[in-house]
Design an enzyme around this catalytic site. Sequence first.
Site, PDB file in Angstrom:
ATOM      1  CG  HIS A  17       1.166  57.644 -18.291  1.00  0.00           C
ATOM      2  ND1 HIS A  17      -0.114  57.440 -18.766  1.00  0.00           N
ATOM      3  CD2 HIS A  17       1.052  57.737 -16.930  1.00  0.00           C
ATOM      4  CE1 HIS A  17      -0.962  57.415 -17.742  1.00  0.00           C
ATOM      5  NE2 HIS A  17      -0.273  57.590 -16.619  1.00  0.00           N
ATOM      6  CD  GLU A  18       3.772  58.352 -14.340  1.00  0.00           C
ATOM      7  OE1 GLU A  18       3.328  59.344 -13.725  1.00  0.00           O
ATOM      8  OE2 GLU A  18       3.198  57.255 -14.341  1.00  0.00           O
ATOM      9  CG  HIS A  21       0.110  62.133 -14.702  1.00  0.00           C
ATOM     10  ND1 HIS A  21      -1.241  62.338 -14.843  1.00  0.00           N
ATOM     11  CD2 HIS A  21       0.297  60.780 -14.776  1.00  0.00           C
ATOM     12  CE1 HIS A  21      -1.859  61.184 -15.003  1.00  0.00           C
ATOM     13  NE2 HIS A  21      -0.940  60.222 -14.969  1.00  0.00           N
TER      14      HIS A  21
END
Length: 350
Positions: A17-18, A21
């Site tokens: 998920h990170e 980003h």
Amino acid sequence: MGWLVSLVVLSALIFFHELGHYLAARFFGVYVEVFSVGFGKKVASFRLFNTEWRIAMIPLGGYVRMKGQDDLDPTAISSDSDSYNAKAPWQRIMILAAGPAANFVIAFFLYLFIGLGSPQVLAPVVGDVVKDSPAFVGGVESNDTIKAINGREIATWEEMSTIIKESSGTLDLTIERGNYIQHLQVTPTIQETTNLFNERVHRRMVGIGSAGVATTLDLNLFESIGYAAHETYKASTLIFKGVQKLITGDVPAKELGGAISIVKITADASENGWMAVFFFAALISVNLGVLNLLPIPALDGGHIMFNLYEMITKRMPSEAVLYKLTILGWALLLGLMTLGIYNDINRLMQ
């Protein structure tokens, strides 16, 4: 061992998920100061690509700290060209959406691996037949295998159930009984039942239950891709509906689960082999993607909401409003996490 597997799975999903980003931020030229898996005290760290990569004490979350963006202090901005704030609103939205998007992509690939691994599903083999039901009247018996409905071949119990639910009129069931094939005419009736959210609903049914017989899906690559897309869409829809029903009160707050439930479910799944772990990991990944898109300040969805406001009005929200909404978002988020953990402990005690 199961608890260790669950923590590894959860940390991996947070990492991807990170990473979404991070990659989007770097693509748009934003300087990423810290990439952390976990919260709290730093356990280990190293520098790579001019970013500090951390592993923190509490492995139930993570964050990417970009220059000019701080969730704890939304007023701490920077006008430098390599800062988050210096980018156009649509670029910031892409950076924010990349995290949840990564979760959906990971879920798709997990379901793809499951499809290639010949998953086991419920076969359309009849167990109980309700007396005087449409199936009973039509001549359906226990241990019958439903091979087709109205000429459409059936491979799984779920597929059969969906066709019956969405049908109209009388159905022509192709039944395998023993070594013989028969055709039976069955007319479903509207009956009351409960759905996945334990709500009372009315739908077309014929009055049969599953015999609990498993069958293996032998899928090629293209069929597995279709299976993965379908399962990702189905999981996303299910979680969106679940969140909606929690908000409207159709599902009681006591059904909300927290980090303990996630860890326990994954730990239990690890005892049933890698395919069960992949299945629940995919479901949790979709869950992370959906929940992070909620328009709650302090979540990706909240930041996207602020940037959409800026795109429409051509001005940023005032610092005072931004600060108050962010504090409110954190309070709501911490409240939901506390409620989830409270419900988890109640379930464990029971």
